[in-house]
Write a protein that holds these residues in place. Structure first.
Motif, PDB file in Angstrom:
ATOM      1  N   LYS A 139     -11.012   0.877   0.779  1.00  0.00           N
ATOM      2  CA  LYS A 139     -10.642   0.096  -0.400  1.00  0.00           C
ATOM      3  C   LYS A 139     -11.811  -0.774  -0.858  1.00  0.00           C
ATOM      4  N   ASP A 156      -7.210   0.888   2.523  1.00  0.00           N
ATOM      5  CA  ASP A 156      -6.017   0.711   1.706  1.00  0.00           C
ATOM      6  C   ASP A 156      -4.807   1.042   2.576  1.00  0.00           C
ATOM      7  N   LYS A 157      -4.386   0.070   3.384  1.00  0.00           N
ATOM      8  CA  LYS A 157      -3.343   0.316   4.374  1.00  0.00           C
ATOM      9  C   LYS A 157      -1.953   0.464   3.762  1.00  0.00           C
ATOM     10  N   GLU A 158      -1.790   0.112   2.490  1.00  0.00           N
ATOM     11  CA  GLU A 158      -0.495   0.231   1.835  1.00  0.00           C
ATOM     12  C   GLU A 158      -0.419   1.442   0.916  1.00  0.00           C
ATOM     13  N   PHE A 159      -1.420   2.308   0.997  1.00  0.00           N
ATOM     14  CA  PHE A 159      -1.430   3.481   0.121  1.00  0.00           C
ATOM     15  C   PHE A 159      -0.222   4.368   0.403  1.00  0.00           C
ATOM     16  N   ASP A 192     -11.159  -3.107   9.035  1.00  0.00           N
ATOM     17  CA  ASP A 192     -10.033  -3.989   8.722  1.00  0.00           C
ATOM     18  C   ASP A 192     -10.069  -5.260   9.566  1.00  0.00           C
ATOM     19  N   ASN A 227     -16.390  -2.733  -4.042  1.00  0.00           N
ATOM     20  CA  ASN A 227     -15.004  -2.310  -4.169  1.00  0.00           C
ATOM     21  C   ASN A 227     -14.892  -0.794  -4.284  1.00  0.00           C
ATOM     22  N   GLU A 228     -13.659  -0.322  -4.355  1.00  0.00           N
ATOM     23  CA  GLU A 228     -13.393   1.120  -4.392  1.00  0.00           C
ATOM     24  C   GLU A 228     -13.997   1.773  -5.619  1.00  0.00           C
TER      25      GLU A 228
END
Length: 315
Positions: free
Chosen positions: A130, A157-160, A106, A46-47
């Motif tokens: 992410k 992290d595509k929603e950052f 992704d 993870n990140e």
């Protein structure tokens, strides 16, 4: 694909007046899972793991997984110029070959960086990673022959939303090998939340360590062919010894056969005589081993510079 029977429980607000048997068919899922609940053997990084390690390149961190040891890195591929893979970070699961390790971004196949279609992890925007999922079991049944040894999936992290940056630097305990990395990332939504823009820029620099300026290197430790070995004599074929060097090479050149064997060429063509130690070509123990030290003419860590710009738009 999985089929789940449709439950007809009145308490849950489901009406089944005619008692017909219906079914809900699930063709895919985005449910987050960890390595313990995945249908195939899975290692998840993870990140937080990446941030704690603070690697100069995310590939350096991923390559610490035992199944990926032996992958191509700028440190060991700097001589692969004719193959077009010099400086490439290519993941290699179980040493079956980088062409048999599928690298995804992704969940999508990434663009190859070489003629053989090998993906260069240097192109992955580290500031937006992410998590990393490594399918350690072969996944060729689902992905094809290029996933025989497994799959490595870099998830962004595509929603950052917002702006974040990082400045990192370091050096070895010997005061050399300085390196630093600068990263700046940003994200924003547009069109009423229907679209999302990501931007990432990175610059990384490693000064490298030229030669091998370490005390252990000055003693000439190598694993060499045992001069006393012969098939069936019970002696070990390899030896780990000190004061070892090449027996068939010299900085200015040397004659390796005929009656002139051992004649060396120095500055301005000056002739000399090479002192052989105990030999079994191409190695020897003793003699002029210091003059033919291999490590002293190589780099313990090559110089590296990386620039990256990444900007996807999702609608």
């Amino acid at each position: 694909m999985a089929t789940i029977p449709f439950q007809t429980a009145g308490a849950q607000g489901i009406n089944a007046e005619d008692g017909a048997s219906d079914a809900i068919v699930i063709t895919g899922s985005r449910i987050a899972r960890d390595g313990y609940n995945a249908p195939t053997p899975l290692t998840v990084l993870n990140e937080a793991d990446v941030q704690v390690a603070a690697p100069a390149n995310v590939a350096d961190f991923v390559n610490q997984i035992p199944s990926l040891v032996g992958s191509a890195t700028p440190a060991n591929s700097n001589l692969s110029i004719s193959a077009g893979t010099a400086g490439v970070n290519a993941l290699n699961l179980r040493a079956l070959g980088s062409s048999r390790t599928l690298v995804l971004l992704d969940g999508q196949r990434s663009v190859g960086a070489t003629l053989g279609g090998i993906v260069d992890v240097n192109n992955i925007p580290q500031g937006l990673v992410k998590s990393v999922e490594v399918v350690t079991g072969g996944a060729s049944a689902a992905y094809g022959s290029d996933a025989v040894s497994g799959v490595v999936n870099f998830i962004l992290d595509k929603e950052f939303t917002g702006i974040k940056g990082a400045i990192e630097g370091g050096e070895t305990t010997y005061g050399d090998g300085q390196n630093y990395r600068i990263s700046l990332s940003g994200g924003m939504s547009f069109a009423g939340g229907r679209g999302h823009l990501l931007l990432n820029g990175e610059y990384a620099k490693k000064e490298g360590i030229h030669g091998v300026p370490r005390d252990w290197n000055q003693q000439g430790w190598y694993m060499i062919n045992n001069p006393a070995y012969a098939a069936g004599n019970g002696a070990p074929e390899r030896l780990i010894v000190r004061n070892a060097g090449l027996s068939n090479a010299y900085p200015g050149g040397m004659i390796t056969n005929t009656a002139l064997r051992g004649t060396t060429f120095g500055v301005n063509g000056a002739l000399g005589q090479f002192a052989y130690g105990e030999t079994r070509d191409p190695w020897m123990i003793g003699g002029d081993w210091q003059a033919v030290q291999v490590n002293s003419n190589q780099s313990l860590d090559p110089e590296e510079e990386r620039k990256g710009l990444f900007g996807p738009v999702e609608l």
